[in-house]
Every structure is written in structure tokens, then in C-alpha cells.
Design a protein around this motif. Structure first.
Motif, PDB file in Angstrom:
ATOM      1  N   ARG A   1      83.384   4.056 -53.010  1.00 54.55           N
ATOM      2  CA  ARG A   1      83.445   2.998 -52.004  1.00 54.55           C
ATOM      3  C   ARG A   1      84.574   2.018 -52.315  1.00 54.55           C
ATOM      4  N   ASN A   2      84.651   1.588 -53.567  1.00 46.60           N
ATOM      5  CA  ASN A   2      85.691   0.634 -53.959  1.00 46.60           C
ATOM      6  C   ASN A   2      87.087   1.222 -53.792  1.00 46.60           C
ATOM      7  N   ALA A   3      87.256   2.492 -54.137  1.00 48.23           N
ATOM      8  CA  ALA A   3      88.554   3.142 -53.984  1.00 48.23           C
ATOM      9  C   ALA A   3      88.932   3.259 -52.508  1.00 48.23           C
ATOM     10  N   LEU A   4      87.969   3.592 -51.652  1.00 47.22           N
ATOM     11  CA  LEU A   4      88.241   3.681 -50.214  1.00 47.22           C
ATOM     12  C   LEU A   4      88.609   2.322 -49.624  1.00 47.22           C
ATOM     13  N   VAL A   5      87.931   1.289 -50.057  1.00 46.97           N
ATOM     14  CA  VAL A   5      88.255  -0.068 -49.577  1.00 46.97           C
ATOM     15  C   VAL A   5      89.672  -0.420 -50.005  1.00 46.97           C
ATOM     16  N   GLU A   6      90.000  -0.163 -51.262  1.00 41.32           N
ATOM     17  CA  GLU A   6      91.329  -0.473 -51.787  1.00 41.32           C
ATOM     18  C   GLU A   6      92.418   0.348 -51.099  1.00 41.32           C
ATOM     19  N   ALA A   7      92.085   1.575 -50.699  1.00 39.76           N
ATOM     20  CA  ALA A   7      93.048   2.468 -50.045  1.00 39.76           C
ATOM     21  C   ALA A   7      93.002   2.352 -48.525  1.00 39.76           C
TER      22      ALA A   7
ATOM     23  N   GLY B   1      90.706   3.070 -46.437  1.00 38.33           N
ATOM     24  CA  GLY B   1      90.070   4.213 -45.793  1.00 38.33           C
ATOM     25  C   GLY B   1      90.804   5.530 -45.944  1.00 38.33           C
ATOM     26  N   ASP B   2      91.964   5.547 -46.583  1.00 39.88           N
ATOM     27  CA  ASP B   2      92.756   6.769 -46.762  1.00 39.88           C
ATOM     28  C   ASP B   2      92.131   7.616 -47.882  1.00 39.88           C
ATOM     29  N   GLN B   3      91.572   8.775 -47.521  1.00 42.47           N
ATOM     30  CA  GLN B   3      90.887   9.649 -48.481  1.00 42.47           C
ATOM     31  C   GLN B   3      91.810  10.110 -49.610  1.00 42.47           C
ATOM     32  N   ALA B   4      93.013  10.546 -49.266  1.00 46.38           N
ATOM     33  CA  ALA B   4      93.940  11.064 -50.271  1.00 46.38           C
ATOM     34  C   ALA B   4      94.348   9.961 -51.251  1.00 46.38           C
ATOM     35  N   LYS B   5      94.645   8.807 -50.734  1.00 46.74           N
ATOM     36  CA  LYS B   5      95.041   7.681 -51.580  1.00 46.74           C
ATOM     37  C   LYS B   5      93.875   7.245 -52.469  1.00 46.74           C
ATOM     38  N   ALA B   6      92.674   7.237 -51.919  1.00 44.43           N
ATOM     39  CA  ALA B   6      91.484   6.866 -52.687  1.00 44.43           C
ATOM     40  C   ALA B   6      91.216   7.888 -53.795  1.00 44.43           C
ATOM     41  N   ALA B   7      91.396   9.164 -53.492  1.00 47.61           N
ATOM     42  CA  ALA B   7      91.203  10.205 -54.497  1.00 47.61           C
ATOM     43  C   ALA B   7      92.215  10.044 -55.631  1.00 47.61           C
ATOM     44  N   GLU B   8      93.453   9.706 -55.295  1.00 52.47           N
ATOM     45  CA  GLU B   8      94.472   9.477 -56.316  1.00 52.47           C
ATOM     46  C   GLU B   8      94.124   8.267 -57.180  1.00 52.47           C
ATOM     47  N   LEU B   9      93.625   7.202 -56.562  1.00 50.36           N
ATOM     48  CA  LEU B   9      93.192   6.026 -57.323  1.00 50.36           C
ATOM     49  C   LEU B   9      92.080   6.392 -58.299  1.00 50.36           C
ATOM     50  N   LEU B  10      91.112   7.171 -57.833  1.00 52.90           N
ATOM     51  CA  LEU B  10      90.019   7.603 -58.711  1.00 52.90           C
ATOM     52  C   LEU B  10      90.537   8.481 -59.844  1.00 52.90           C
TER      53      LEU B  10
ATOM     54  N   LEU C   1      84.377  11.619 -50.050  1.00 56.19           N
ATOM     55  CA  LEU C   1      85.183  11.382 -51.243  1.00 56.19           C
ATOM     56  C   LEU C   1      84.396  11.740 -52.504  1.00 56.19           C
ATOM     57  N   ARG C   2      83.133  11.420 -52.496  1.00 50.46           N
ATOM     58  CA  ARG C   2      82.280  11.727 -53.662  1.00 50.46           C
ATOM     59  C   ARG C   2      82.190  13.230 -53.877  1.00 50.46           C
ATOM     60  N   GLU C   3      82.029  13.995 -52.813  1.00 50.64           N
ATOM     61  CA  GLU C   3      81.964  15.452 -52.922  1.00 50.64           C
ATOM     62  C   GLU C   3      83.290  16.037 -53.404  1.00 50.64           C
ATOM     63  N   ALA C   4      84.382  15.422 -52.984  1.00 50.65           N
ATOM     64  CA  ALA C   4      85.702  15.924 -53.368  1.00 50.65           C
ATOM     65  C   ALA C   4      86.061  15.591 -54.812  1.00 50.65           C
ATOM     66  N   THR C   5      85.585  14.448 -55.315  1.00 46.19           N
ATOM     67  CA  THR C   5      86.022  13.990 -56.637  1.00 46.19           C
ATOM     68  C   THR C   5      84.947  14.025 -57.707  1.00 46.19           C
ATOM     69  N   GLY C   6      83.683  13.959 -57.310  1.00 45.11           N
ATOM     70  CA  GLY C   6      82.600  13.900 -58.284  1.00 45.11           C
ATOM     71  C   GLY C   6      82.386  12.511 -58.860  1.00 45.11           C
ATOM     72  N   ALA C   7      83.107  11.527 -58.357  1.00 46.44           N
ATOM     73  CA  ALA C   7      82.978  10.149 -58.847  1.00 46.44           C
ATOM     74  C   ALA C   7      81.708   9.514 -58.289  1.00 46.44           C
ATOM     75  N   GLY C   8      81.322   8.393 -58.866  1.00 45.48           N
ATOM     76  CA  GLY C   8      80.129   7.680 -58.432  1.00 45.48           C
ATOM     77  C   GLY C   8      80.295   7.048 -57.062  1.00 45.48           C
ATOM     78  N   VAL C   9      79.176   6.727 -56.436  1.00 47.42           N
ATOM     79  CA  VAL C   9      79.176   6.167 -55.083  1.00 47.42           C
ATOM     80  C   VAL C   9      79.946   4.851 -55.036  1.00 47.42           C
TER      81      VAL C   9
ATOM     82  N   GLY D   1      82.466   3.708 -44.173  1.00 45.09           N
ATOM     83  CA  GLY D   1      81.118   4.153 -43.869  1.00 45.09           C
ATOM     84  C   GLY D   1      80.585   5.116 -44.914  1.00 45.09           C
ATOM     85  N   ALA D   2      79.311   5.384 -44.810  1.00 39.85           N
ATOM     86  CA  ALA D   2      78.643   6.276 -45.761  1.00 39.85           C
ATOM     87  C   ALA D   2      79.223   7.689 -45.717  1.00 39.85           C
ATOM     88  N   ALA D   3      79.620   8.145 -44.538  1.00 38.43           N
ATOM     89  CA  ALA D   3      80.170   9.502 -44.403  1.00 38.43           C
ATOM     90  C   ALA D   3      81.480   9.639 -45.184  1.00 38.43           C
ATOM     91  N   GLU D   4      82.325   8.604 -45.121  1.00 37.44           N
ATOM     92  CA  GLU D   4      83.592   8.638 -45.852  1.00 37.44           C
ATOM     93  C   GLU D   4      83.349   8.619 -47.363  1.00 37.44           C
TER      94      GLU D   4
END
Length: 182
Positions: free
Chosen positions: A24-30, A32-41, A12-20, A5-8
Motif C-alpha cells: 500500500r505504501n509503495a503504491l501511494v508513493e508511486a 498507483g503505478d504498479q511497475a514503479k511500486a514493484a521497483e520501490l519494493l 502488487l502483493r501477489e506479484a512481489t510477495g511483500a506485505g500488505v 484500492g484493495a484490488a491494486e
């Protein structure tokens, strides 16, 4: 595949500074796991940083840090455009690197500059980019620069630095080391 969702994405965007889209792609790949998505980014950002390293960085700023009036450091941090040089994240990076230089007194910017007679294990001859960051020992100064490259989208280079300490003769600079080796 997890529903993202947009909230997730916003979190993640606020935590990493990465693009929308990247978030989104990192969250889908992970899934929905925020920590795993942040590591991917983070990993992708480091890969992007490597691709930008050959681009010319001739803009930037000189940042000074004085600690208790006894130790001072100046760092020249370069980027590709004056737009990024005025960015608060870039200015903060320069400030943190100047604090690192004042605190840890490195002699070289990178390991390639260190004479072969000294090893990376010698704390007096550890390069700035290889040093553990004084505020987070799990991160090196080189890691911080790579993250900034990924976030800001430009090549960033620590060009030079100088450190002064009250009561010590002269300043410690990369050029001083070369002069004394001759």
C-alpha cells in the motif's frame, strides 16, 4: 496522491510477495503505478537484505539437480529457521541455484573467494553469486538470493556446492580449487 484500492494492493502483493502495508505504501508513493511500486519494493527489499546479512544461518537444505544423467550438482543453501527451509519459495531457490551450478560450472561462491590472479571478466572464474541467472540474464544469482531474503525475512546463504560431470575426473568444488592452489 493517488487513491489506492484493495484490488491494486492485492495485485502488487501477489506479484512481489511483500506485505500488505508495504504494498500500500509503495503504491501511494508511486501514485498507483504498479511497475514503479514493484521497483520501490525491490529496492527496499535489497536494503533489508543487507541488514540481515550478519544474522546466523545454520538451518536449510541440500538440493540436488541431475541433468540428463550426465551432469549433477548439489547445493547447500542455509537460512535462519527450519520453518523457512520448508517453505516452497526457499526450496525453489535452492533448486534454481543447483541448476545454475550444473549449467554454468562456477568455481567460487562469491568474488571474495576468487584468487586475485583471476578477474571477474574471466568466465571460467566468475563467482556463482555474480553469474547471470540462466533463465533471466537481467538478474544475477546474488540478486535472486537478495530477493528471497526480502521476501522470506531471513538471512539466506549459499554455503557450498559440488558439481559432477560424467567422464570428468573428480568433482568441482570450492575446496578442490584451494587444494590445487597449494
Amino acid at each position: 496522491m493517488a487513491k489506492v484500492g484493495a484490488a491494486e494492493v492485492k495485485q502488487l502483493r501477489e506479484a512481489t510477495g511483500a506485505g500488505v502495508i508495504e504494498c500500500r505504501n509503495a503504491l501511494v508513493e508511486a501514485n498507483g503505478d504498479q511497475a514503479k511500486a514493484a521497483e520501490l519494493l525491490r529496492q527496499r527489499g535489497i536494503a533489508k537484505a543487507g541488514k540481515k546479512s550478519d544474522r546466523e544461518a545454520n538451518q536449510g537444505l541440500v538440493e540436488a539437480y541431475i541433468h540428463s544423467g550426465r551432469v549433477g550438482a548439489m547445493v547447500e543453501l542455509n537460512c535462519e529457521t527450519d520453518f523457512v527451509a520448508r517453505n516452497e519459495a526457499f526450496r525453489t531457490l535452492a533448486r534454481e541455484i543447483a541448476m545454475q551450478v550444473a549449467s554454468m560450472n562456477p568455481r567460487y561462491i562469491s568474488a571474495e573467494e576468487r584468487p586475485a590472479t583471476f578477474t571477474a571478466d574471466d568466465p571460467d572464474h566468475q563467482a556463482l553469486l555474480d553469474q547471470d541467472y540462466i533463465r533471466n540474464s537481467r538478474q544475477t544469482i546474488g540478486d535472486m538470493v537478495k530477493e528471497a531474503i526480502a521476501t522470506l525475512g531471513e538471512n539466506i546463504v549459499v554455503r557450498r556446492f559440488v558439481r559432477y560431470e560424467l567422464g570428468k575426473s573428480g568433482a568441482t568444488t570450492k575446496e578442490d580449487e584451494a587444494d590445487t592452489a597449494s
